[in-house]
Scaffold this motif. Structure first.
Motif, PDB file in Angstrom:
ATOM      1  N   SER A   1       0.823  -1.224   0.000  1.00 51.46           N
ATOM      2  CA  SER A   1       0.000   0.000   0.000  1.00 51.46           C
ATOM      3  C   SER A   1       0.848   1.261   0.000  1.00 51.46           C
ATOM      4  N   CYS A   2       2.060   1.181   0.541  1.00 54.62           N
ATOM      5  CA  CYS A   2       2.875   2.393   0.659  1.00 54.62           C
ATOM      6  C   CYS A   2       3.781   2.599  -0.548  1.00 54.62           C
ATOM      7  N   ILE A   3       3.739   1.704  -1.524  1.00 60.62           N
ATOM      8  CA  ILE A   3       4.666   1.830  -2.650  1.00 60.62           C
ATOM      9  C   ILE A   3       4.512   3.164  -3.388  1.00 60.62           C
ATOM     10  N   PRO A   4       3.270   3.620  -3.646  1.00 63.10           N
ATOM     11  CA  PRO A   4       3.168   4.939  -4.292  1.00 63.10           C
ATOM     12  C   PRO A   4       3.833   6.040  -3.457  1.00 63.10           C
ATOM     13  N   GLU A   5       3.749   5.943  -2.131  1.00 61.08           N
ATOM     14  CA  GLU A   5       4.375   6.966  -1.282  1.00 61.08           C
ATOM     15  C   GLU A   5       5.903   6.836  -1.320  1.00 61.08           C
ATOM     16  N   LEU A   6       6.388   5.599  -1.365  1.00 56.86           N
ATOM     17  CA  LEU A   6       7.837   5.403  -1.471  1.00 56.86           C
ATOM     18  C   LEU A   6       8.356   6.021  -2.769  1.00 56.86           C
ATOM     19  N   LYS A   7       7.594   5.825  -3.841  1.00 58.17           N
ATOM     20  CA  LYS A   7       8.006   6.406  -5.122  1.00 58.17           C
ATOM     21  C   LYS A   7       8.127   7.917  -5.034  1.00 58.17           C
ATOM     22  N   LYS A   8       7.121   8.506  -4.364  1.00 57.49           N
ATOM     23  CA  LYS A   8       7.138   9.966  -4.225  1.00 57.49           C
ATOM     24  C   LYS A   8       8.366  10.423  -3.450  1.00 57.49           C
ATOM     25  N   ILE A   9       8.685   9.688  -2.392  1.00 60.18           N
ATOM     26  CA  ILE A   9       9.839  10.072  -1.574  1.00 60.18           C
ATOM     27  C   ILE A   9      11.118  10.001  -2.415  1.00 60.18           C
ATOM     28  N   VAL A  10      11.237   8.943  -3.211  1.00 64.33           N
ATOM     29  CA  VAL A  10      12.410   8.801  -4.076  1.00 64.33           C
ATOM     30  C   VAL A  10      12.442   9.950  -5.092  1.00 64.33           C
ATOM     31  N   ASP A  11      11.282  10.189  -5.722  1.00 64.56           N
ATOM     32  CA  ASP A  11      11.231  11.250  -6.734  1.00 64.56           C
ATOM     33  C   ASP A  11      11.600  12.596  -6.127  1.00 64.56           C
ATOM     34  N   ARG A  12      11.064  12.840  -4.936  1.00 67.97           N
ATOM     35  CA  ARG A  12      11.307  14.152  -4.320  1.00 67.97           C
ATOM     36  C   ARG A  12      12.755  14.273  -3.882  1.00 67.97           C
ATOM     37  N   HIS A  13      13.335  13.173  -3.470  1.00 64.16           N
ATOM     38  CA  HIS A  13      14.749  13.235  -3.106  1.00 64.16           C
ATOM     39  C   HIS A  13      15.555  13.571  -4.352  1.00 64.16           C
ATOM     40  N   GLU A  14      15.201  12.910  -5.456  1.00 59.19           N
ATOM     41  CA  GLU A  14      15.943  13.156  -6.696  1.00 59.19           C
ATOM     42  C   GLU A  14      15.765  14.598  -7.143  1.00 59.19           C
ATOM     43  N   ALA A  15      14.585  15.109  -6.972  1.00 57.95           N
ATOM     44  CA  ALA A  15      14.330  16.493  -7.380  1.00 57.95           C
ATOM     45  C   ALA A  15      14.781  17.480  -6.311  1.00 57.95           C
ATOM     46  N   GLN A  16      15.256  16.952  -5.180  1.00 56.09           N
ATOM     47  CA  GLN A  16      15.673  17.769  -4.039  1.00 56.09           C
ATOM     48  C   GLN A  16      14.621  18.814  -3.717  1.00 56.09           C
ATOM     49  N   ASP A  17      13.392  18.312  -3.621  1.00 56.63           N
ATOM     50  CA  ASP A  17      12.256  19.200  -3.425  1.00 56.63           C
ATOM     51  C   ASP A  17      11.484  18.788  -2.192  1.00 56.63           C
ATOM     52  N   GLU A  18      12.198  18.452  -1.136  1.00 54.18           N
ATOM     53  CA  GLU A  18      11.498  17.916   0.018  1.00 54.18           C
ATOM     54  C   GLU A  18      11.061  18.993   0.998  1.00 54.18           C
ATOM     55  N   SER A  19      11.560  20.202   0.801  1.00 53.79           N
ATOM     56  CA  SER A  19      11.254  21.227   1.787  1.00 53.79           C
ATOM     57  C   SER A  19       9.794  21.649   1.777  1.00 53.79           C
ATOM     58  N   ARG A  20       9.082  21.389   0.670  1.00 56.58           N
ATOM     59  CA  ARG A  20       7.698  21.844   0.587  1.00 56.58           C
ATOM     60  C   ARG A  20       6.709  20.846   1.153  1.00 56.58           C
ATOM     61  N   THR A  21       7.210  19.791   1.704  1.00 59.85           N
ATOM     62  CA  THR A  21       6.278  18.695   1.967  1.00 59.85           C
ATOM     63  C   THR A  21       6.288  18.225   3.413  1.00 59.85           C
ATOM     64  N   PRO A  22       5.942  19.104   4.344  1.00 61.25           N
ATOM     65  CA  PRO A  22       6.040  18.696   5.736  1.00 61.25           C
ATOM     66  C   PRO A  22       4.900  17.810   6.221  1.00 61.25           C
ATOM     67  N   HIS A  23       3.757  17.811   5.571  1.00 62.30           N
ATOM     68  CA  HIS A  23       2.646  17.006   6.063  1.00 62.30           C
ATOM     69  C   HIS A  23       2.692  15.615   5.453  1.00 62.30           C
ATOM     70  N   PRO A  24       2.458  14.594   6.285  1.00 59.34           N
ATOM     71  CA  PRO A  24       2.574  13.239   5.766  1.00 59.34           C
ATOM     72  C   PRO A  24       1.750  12.989   4.509  1.00 59.34           C
ATOM     73  N   ALA A  25       0.546  13.571   4.418  1.00 62.63           N
ATOM     74  CA  ALA A  25      -0.297  13.269   3.265  1.00 62.63           C
ATOM     75  C   ALA A  25       0.376  13.684   1.968  1.00 62.63           C
ATOM     76  N   SER A  26       1.190  14.713   2.025  1.00 60.57           N
ATOM     77  CA  SER A  26       1.885  15.098   0.809  1.00 60.57           C
ATOM     78  C   SER A  26       3.338  14.632   0.826  1.00 60.57           C
ATOM     79  N   ALA A  27       3.916  14.530   2.030  1.00 60.45           N
ATOM     80  CA  ALA A  27       5.323  14.153   2.112  1.00 60.45           C
ATOM     81  C   ALA A  27       5.553  12.754   1.585  1.00 60.45           C
ATOM     82  N   HIS A  28       4.601  11.895   1.807  1.00 63.09           N
ATOM     83  CA  HIS A  28       4.760  10.530   1.324  1.00 63.09           C
ATOM     84  C   HIS A  28       4.633  10.498  -0.172  1.00 63.09           C
TER      85      HIS A  28
END
Ligand code: SF4
Length: 907
Positions: A880-907
């Motif tokens: 169930s969490c695979i889509p969220e894992l993908k987002k985390i990987v994508d955001r790390h690659e894009a180095q765009d994690e600062s905008r995503t403090p809430h779990p619903a979007s951070a994942h």
């Protein structure tokens, strides 16, 4: 069953949550709990469970259970009473009101969580013996539009396909379905098909959900415009010569008028694009994909059903499958994804106000036939009131007695504030449930019946693919709890109907239900399980899952499909094309309410959290009620991540944590439905929803309510963890969740720091053993109280703009023994020695947090979903969490994690 002499017994049952209907293996531990795992032999899941199913073992607590019959005292408190007294009061009350005001003055409100046997008995009592069809269910909020669409197109409420189609389809279309979170085990089956066979996935949804993350093609459609899109698809198929002329000619009716209407609704690609808000090229790509692919499954769920045009949406989808003959064939057909575990079983026994029983309706012949079978003295002669209308009749004083079973309408119905007021007017208000307290009980129930819960109940359920499975008891009945069918039968007995309700077991009821399905059934009625009408008790006990109408296949995982060769249940045996109406405009935003509010579920919670809310593991994914908003809208409204907003509709308002998400369309908001007054101060979303219903199905429009959003300022925010139950000061914004070792609150406040300090001293523990940290200039106050070697209470409070993290403190609350260093460091707000701050949970199955995943990526230990799975196990169980894992990987690659403090979007 399956009980080798020297090992604990393993009991086969089914998950009590969604309509996938996964099989589980339960191994009781002898102390009131059980180990739960997926049943590898169940054809719905072949051993897989999602995060909710995997955590079932954490929800078997008794501390929140209603264990004895209770009567309400004049002062609003409850006192324990004897079963006989409670049953007598209900029977006498019903009899008195029916004699005085007629049978339509009483009603039952049932639930898709009930077992088929419970449902059957309740329906029989009301429709055959009391004499009214005022029996409706929370399935009205879930499936009613699909039911109506099926009946219009197929002549019966029947799902033509099966789950195996998801393995064999080349194109899977998900409409209004966040299956990745709401039907996770089925969704993983789709993803497996995509990976292994190359099936393509199209997602049609106003929100870019976790499901959309897996899509090959995502269509972020404007709310309510599905009919336009599928009307356009039908015309495209016609113009592309993609119709199956032979199937249409031999097996259908009504195409001409339907196509003409669809050309009106969707006259051109540009017109479709304008109405749906979609790019014309994206629409054409979808149309071409559908046109070119024989094996197409269209799955649809609440985004289609929960609409004022839900039935037309369902038929607009079915039209395209009828036109191409893609129905009832391997890998092809429309597939309604049922929300609840037994919505379909409830329909089989007639649990909706517009059904009688065994898929019969209210024609004179059917009323006479069912009455004769039941030996019923007082058959209901017409349809009853559907859910929303039922509660409106209560508000008008027309319905004076209501029995609510296994559901929480004071939270889940639209205009839930008015529902609460209506409930308080009832002359007789009964609740059968297994929780001591919820918003519905708190609305003034006079009698509380302690019902058996999952793990204690015995009977059957039917999942989304027509598969009937046993739910079996593996725990003893606690306290004085009883099965719902027993409670209803005992009331029936006291009303003078003993002979017709003399059931000794769920098996007795199942046999009668099966016999009714076959009674004078010459094949014109679709629901017929007469082959098991004489099943012995022993055989019922060991009954394997089977798909109706194929009772010959009991014991095999084979699937049955219908309508590939026509043979619909309409009078002429033809499938009907239905001409949909153009979408109505009553849900448009306006100057006062410029947004459209969408509602739905989150991954790790179910309904109003009375069960999933008991699991600490499930409570760490998204622990507080929130509203999602597009970044541009947030900027305009002055909202920032983690701030608070008041969402207002014409019905009321809620205060929710702000989650900024570019998956949200501009002008639209999304809020989850799970929180109630039991677990949050201001988040009962049902209160905001207008009671607008589909004219055919009666299902409410829960996905498109005009709304406004505005900043709600708090100076301070923080959290409290406590081993003991506590209440926060009355004007605090709060949300409560389960924590290992106690309970957890997030909260926000405009009180002064000093007041919180006084509250901590006065109301909680006080005394010299309280450790405190106060930094008034920075607006920080922290307090912790230790009992022996463990943490009993802690409070962290700081400026609302600097939300304190609670993951380490939560872990310390669970620890039996704290080291001195951990105690010292707790109030510093830093990580305690040896306890890394894992961050909010992403993978609930293995308890893997966001920070742990980010650290693994940053250190190079993991770089993609597969390596995260290898390194941390995250995503390797239910997926169930695979889509969220993908987002985390994508955001790390894009180095765009600062905008995503809430779990619903951070994942
Ligand atoms: S998908 Fe999850 S919630 Fe649904 S039945 Fe299976 S385990 Fe239960």
């Amino acid at each position: 069953m399956n009980a080798p002499s020297n090992t604990p017994p393993v009991v086969r049952s089914t998950c009590p949550y969604c309509g996938v209907g996964c099989g589980v293996l339960a191994s009781p531990d002898g102390r009131g709990g059980a180990m739960i795992s997926g049943d590898p032999d169940h054809p719905a899941n072949f051993g897989r469970l999602c995060s909710k199913g995997s955590a079932l073992g954490e929800t078997l607590r008794l501390d929140t259970r209603l264990l004895h019959p209770m009567l309400r005292r004049p002062d609003g408190t409850y006192s324990r009473t004897a079963w006989n007294a409670a049953l007598g009061r209900v029977a006498d009350g019903f009899r008195r009101i029916v004699e005085r005001d007629g049978p339509d003055a009483v009603a039952f409100y049932l639930s898709g969580q009930l077992l088929t046997e419970d449902y059957y008995v309740a329906n029989k009592l009301m429709k055959g013996f009391i004499g009214t069809a005022n029996v409706d269910t929370n399935s009205r909020l879930c499936m009613a539009s699909s039911v109506a669409g099926h009946r219009r197109a197929f002549g019966a409420d029947i799902v033509p396909g099966c789950y195996a189609d998801l393995d064999e389809a080349d194109l899977i279309i998900l409409v209004g379905s966040n299956a990745a979170w709401c039907h996770p085990v089925l969704f993983q089956r789709m993803v497996k098909n995509k990976r292994e066979r190359g099936a393509r996935i199209v997602v049609i949804d106003p929100r870019r959900t976790a499901t959309a993350e897996e899509a090959d093609h995502f269509l972020p459609i404007a709310p309510g415009m599905d009919t336009v899109l599928f009307a356009g698809l039908l015309t495209h198929l016609a113009d592309a010569n993609a119709f199956d002329a032979a199937f249409i000619e031999s097996h259908t009716s009504g195409l001409g008028a339907t196509l003409a209407r669809c050309r009106n609704i969707a006259p051109s690609l540009d017109a479709i694009a304008a109405k749906t808000g979609l790019d014309a090229g994206d629409i054409l790509r979808f149309f071409d994909l559908f046109s070119a692919t024989q094996r197409v499954v269209t799955c649809y769920s609440q985004g289609v059903n929960q609409s004022a045009q839900g039935t037309d949406k369902v038929n607009a989808i079915i039209n395209c499958h009828l036109a191409t003959g893609r129905i009832g064939k391997p890998g092809a057909g429309p597939l309604s994804l049922t929300g609840q575990p037994n919505a379909m079983g409830g329909r089989e026994v007639g649990g909706l106000a517009n059904q009688l029983a065994a898929h019969m309706g209210f024609t004179p012949d059917e009323i006479e036939r069912v009455g004769r079978f039941w030996h019923a003295p007082n058959m209901a002669q017409r349809e009853g009131l559907k859910a929303v209308q039922m509660f409106e009749a209560i508000a008008r004083g027309e319905i004076k007695a209501l029995w609510v079973m296994a559901t929480n309408p004071a939270v889940s119905l639209p205009n839930a504030g008015a529902v609460r007021k209506a409930l308080a007017k009832l002359e007789l208000f009964i609740v059968s449930d297994n929780v001591l307290s919820n918003d519905t009980v708190g609305s003034g129930a006079h009698v509380l019946f302690p019902a058996a819960a999952w793990g204690e109940k015995n009977g059957t359920v039917t999942n989304s693919e027509r598969r009937i499975s046993r739910q079996r008891a593996f725990l003893p009945l606690p306290g004085e709890a009883k099965p719902d069918w027993w409670i209803v039968s005992q009331v029936a007995l006291r009303m003078g109907f003993a002979a017709a309700f003399a059931y000794a077991s769920a098996a007795d009821i199942f046999r009668e239900h099966a016999a009714l399905s076959a009674f004078e059934n010459d094949g014109s009625r679709d629901f017929d399980i007469g082959a098991v009408a004489d099943i012995e008790d022993q055989a019922f006990e060991s009954l394997s899952p089977f798909q109706w109408p194929n009772t010959a296949a009991i014991g095999s995982a084979n699937s049955t499909r219908l309508f590939a060769e026509g043979d619909f249940y309409t009078p002429d045996s033809r499938g009907r094309f239905l001409a949909p109406q153009a979408p109505a405009l009553h849900s448009e935003a306006n100057a006062a309410f410029p947004f459209i509010l969408n509602t739905g579920r989150i991954r790790d919670q179910w309904h109003t959290m009375t069960r999933t809310g008991l699991s600490p593991r499930l409570s760490t994914h998204l622990a507080e009620p929130f509203v999602e908003i597009h970044p541009d809208d947030a900027t305009r409204a002055g909202l920032y991540p983690d701030s608070f907003a008041r969402v207002t509709t014409v019905n009321g308002s809620c205060i929710l944590r702000v989650c900024i998400s570019d998956g949200q369309r501009r002008g639209e908001l999304f809020a989850p439905i799970h929180w109630s007054d039991e677990n949050a101060s201001s988040a009962r979303i049902g209160e905001l929803i207008q009671p607008i219903t589909d004219p055919i199905s009666g299902q409410p429009e829960s996905k498109a309510t005009p709304a406004a959003i505005a900043q709600e300022d708090y100076r301070l925010s923080g959290f409290v963890l406590s081993k003991q139950a506590i209440d926060l000061p009355g004007h605090t914004w709060w949300a409560r969740s389960a924590a290992n070792g106690g309970e957890a609150f997030v909260f926000a406040s405009n009180d002064r720091l000093e007041l919180w300090r006084e509250w901590t001293h006065r109301h909680v523990y006080g005394g010299p053993s309280l450790s405190e940290y106060l930094d008034e200039p920075r607006g920080i106050y922290r307090a912790a109280f230790f009992e022996g070697d463990s943490l009993a209470f802690c409070l962290f409070l700081g400026p609302a703009t600097q939300r304190p993290r609670w993951d380490v403190a939560r872990a310390l609350l669970a620890a039996k023994t704290l080291q001195q260093s951990q105690r010292r460091i707790l109030l510093s707000g830093e990580s305690a020695d040896g306890m890394a701050d894992a961050g909010p949970t992403v993978c609930a199955c293995y308890g893997v947090g966001l920070n742990t995943i980010r650290n693994a990526i940053a250190s190079g230990d993991a770089s993609d979903v597969a390596s995260i799975g290898r390194t941390l196990r995250a995503g390797t169980n239910c997926g169930s969490c695979i889509p969220e894992l993908k987002k985390i990987v994508d955001r790390h690659e894009a180095q765009d994690e600062s905008r995503t403090p809430h779990p619903a979007s951070a994942h």
